[in-house]
Design an enzyme around this catalytic site. Structure first.
Site, PDB file in Angstrom:
ATOM      1  N   LYS A  68      18.434 -26.866 -22.065  1.00 25.84           N
ATOM      2  CA  LYS A  68      18.778 -28.231 -20.863  1.00 25.84           C
ATOM      3  C   LYS A  68      18.932 -27.722 -20.026  1.00 25.84           C
ATOM      4  O   LYS A  68      19.743 -27.486 -18.810  1.00 25.84           O
ATOM      5  CB  LYS A  68      19.983 -28.708 -21.535  1.00 25.84           C
ATOM      6  CG  LYS A  68      20.852 -28.689 -22.992  1.00 25.84           C
ATOM      7  CD  LYS A  68      21.865 -28.754 -23.610  1.00 25.84           C
ATOM      8  CE  LYS A  68      22.157 -30.205 -23.065  1.00 25.84           C
ATOM      9  NZ  LYS A  68      22.167 -30.864 -23.831  1.00 25.84           N
TER      10      LYS A  68
HETATM   11  C1  LIG Z   1      16.816 -33.511 -25.893  1.00 26.87           C
HETATM   12  C2  LIG Z   1      18.022 -33.215 -26.435  1.00 26.87           C
HETATM   13  N1  LIG Z   1      17.623 -33.246 -27.902  1.00 26.87           N
HETATM   14  C3  LIG Z   1      18.675 -32.786 -28.647  1.00 26.87           C
HETATM   15  C4  LIG Z   1      20.087 -32.751 -27.777  1.00 26.87           C
HETATM   16  C5  LIG Z   1      21.247 -32.495 -29.629  1.00 26.87           C
HETATM   17  O1  LIG Z   1      21.039 -31.278 -28.977  1.00 26.87           O
HETATM   18  P1  LIG Z   1      23.337 -30.864 -29.521  1.00 26.87           P
HETATM   19  O2  LIG Z   1      22.535 -31.059 -30.917  1.00 26.87           O
HETATM   20  O3  LIG Z   1      23.118 -29.104 -29.788  1.00 26.87           O
HETATM   21  O4  LIG Z   1      23.178 -31.989 -28.544  1.00 26.87           O
HETATM   22  C6  LIG Z   1      20.188 -33.290 -26.965  1.00 26.87           C
HETATM   23  C7  LIG Z   1      21.637 -32.827 -26.728  1.00 26.87           C
HETATM   24  O5  LIG Z   1      22.059 -31.911 -26.150  1.00 26.87           O
HETATM   25  C8  LIG Z   1      19.139 -33.403 -26.264  1.00 26.87           C
HETATM   26  O6  LIG Z   1      19.123 -33.488 -24.789  1.00 26.87           O
END
Ligand SMILES: Cc1ncc(COP(=O)(O)O)c(C=O)c1O
Length: 327
Positions: free
Chosen positions: A160
């Site tokens: 992220k």
């Molecule tokens: C681009 C993206 N994909 C998927 C997710 C889902 O990830 P998670 O389940 O770890 O929050 C997120 C959110 O954080 C995201 O920003």
């Protein structure tokens, strides 16, 4: 995420607990100019019956955060278990008795001009009262975006990384201006990747399918939790494979997963109904299971939850030690 933020909220910044209005960074901070930060998103859920606030999978989130910080040569100088402790303390100091969104962010903190990365790092953790991210009770209308998902060899989407979220912001903004609730991004090969801020699953011919991590998706912790719930509770294996855009038009069920959205059903995609346009039975069941697991109602999944107020309510932490690894 349009919610007013109280400047008196306590945040963890500069290795201490301070009011948000005192947590300030300089205008030349490297991360502000070049996007050189790595963040996390963690949820905590308030359960009224147990009178307890449960942080959802904080160990997995902090482990992912520390690993992904390494991509940008950022060292977060604390162990995941210490970061869990700070998060619980932060929630207690704010006396939160409501659902939260918790935002840890580590960043390149040197105040100078020049893109080269050095060893000056800082991090903070903020926690905000936070309700629904997308109103998805009756199902979403998603649209395939004309913006392509960034590639692992450009900015790795598995981390992220702050700068990478320009990609999500452009796609999300475009989707909303075009009347969709959420964008679905394709990669450079034309395969489906994920939503702007969430992973994607479809049910097709009795199989649960999600794009593989190598398709340029974030390795979502909710995605991983749903795969586990589907397998353990519904006996449904998840196949990780490339997904064509047109498969979205012929699948039986479609949903998005993420820390912010939870499990959000999609009932229309690119102006076409998903199956009969109603929320599917498997989606409904998984959504309910995810709700129950995140609110401490399912004993088997209390390993995912950190009770902030020490488990004095109905569910005690000692019944299920917090998980210690991501996978
Ligand atoms: C681009 C993206 N994909 C998927 C997710 C889902 O990830 P998670 O389940 O770890 O929050 C997120 C959110 O954080 C995201 O920003």
């Amino acid at each position: 995420m349009k919610q007013d933020v109280d400047p008196n909220l306590i945040v963890y910044f500069g290795e201490q607990f301070v009011p948000m209005r005192e947590a300030r960074i300089g205008i030349l901070t490297h991360a502000l100019h070049y996007g050189t930060g790595v963040f996390e998103g963690i949820r905590a859920y308030w359960d009224e019956a147990a009178h307890e606030l449960y942080v959802m999978r904080p160990m997995a989130h902090f482990q992912r955060w520390k690993q992904n910080c390494g991509i940008l040569h950022i060292d977060v100088p604390l162990l995941p278990k210490d970061l869990c402790g700070i998060t619980a303390e932060l929630s207690r100091r704010n006396a939160f008795h409501t659902d939260l969104y918790i935002r840890p962010l580590a960043y390149k903190s040197a105040e100078r001009v020049g893109v080269a990365i050095d060893d000056q790092n800082a991090f903070f953790i903020a926690a905000l009262p936070f309700g629904e991210y997308l109103h998805s009770d009756s199902g979403l209308h998603a649209g395939v975006s004309s913006w392509r998902r960034i590639d692992d060899n450009a900015i790795p989407p598995r981390a992220k990384i702050c700068g990478a979220y320009v990609n999500s912001a452009l796609a999300s903004d475009d989707a909303r201006r075009s009347g969709f609730d959420e964008a679905i991004l394709l990669n450079e090969s034309g395969h489906v990747t994920e939503g702007a801020t969430c992973n994607l699953f479809m049910l097709r011919k009795g199989r649960l399918i999600t794009p593989a991590a190598s398709e340029n998706v974030l390795e979502g912790i909710t995605r991983e939790s749903i795969i586990e719930l589907a397998q353990a509770e519904l006996g449904l294996e998840t196949l990780e494979r490339p997904v064509d855009r047109s498969e979205l038009y012929v699948c039986d069920e479609l949903f998005l997963t993420g820390t912010a959205v939870g499990l959000a059903p999609v009932v229309r995609v690119d102006h076409r109904p998903v199956a009969d346009g109603a929320i599917g039975a498997t989606t409904r069941r998984l959504r309910q299971l995810y709700f129950e697991a995140t609110h401490g109602h399912l004993r088997a999944y209390r390993k995912w939850l950190l009770p902030v107020y020490g488990g004095q309510g109905a569910h005690k932490q000692s019944e299920a030690p917090l998980e210690t690894s991501v996978a």
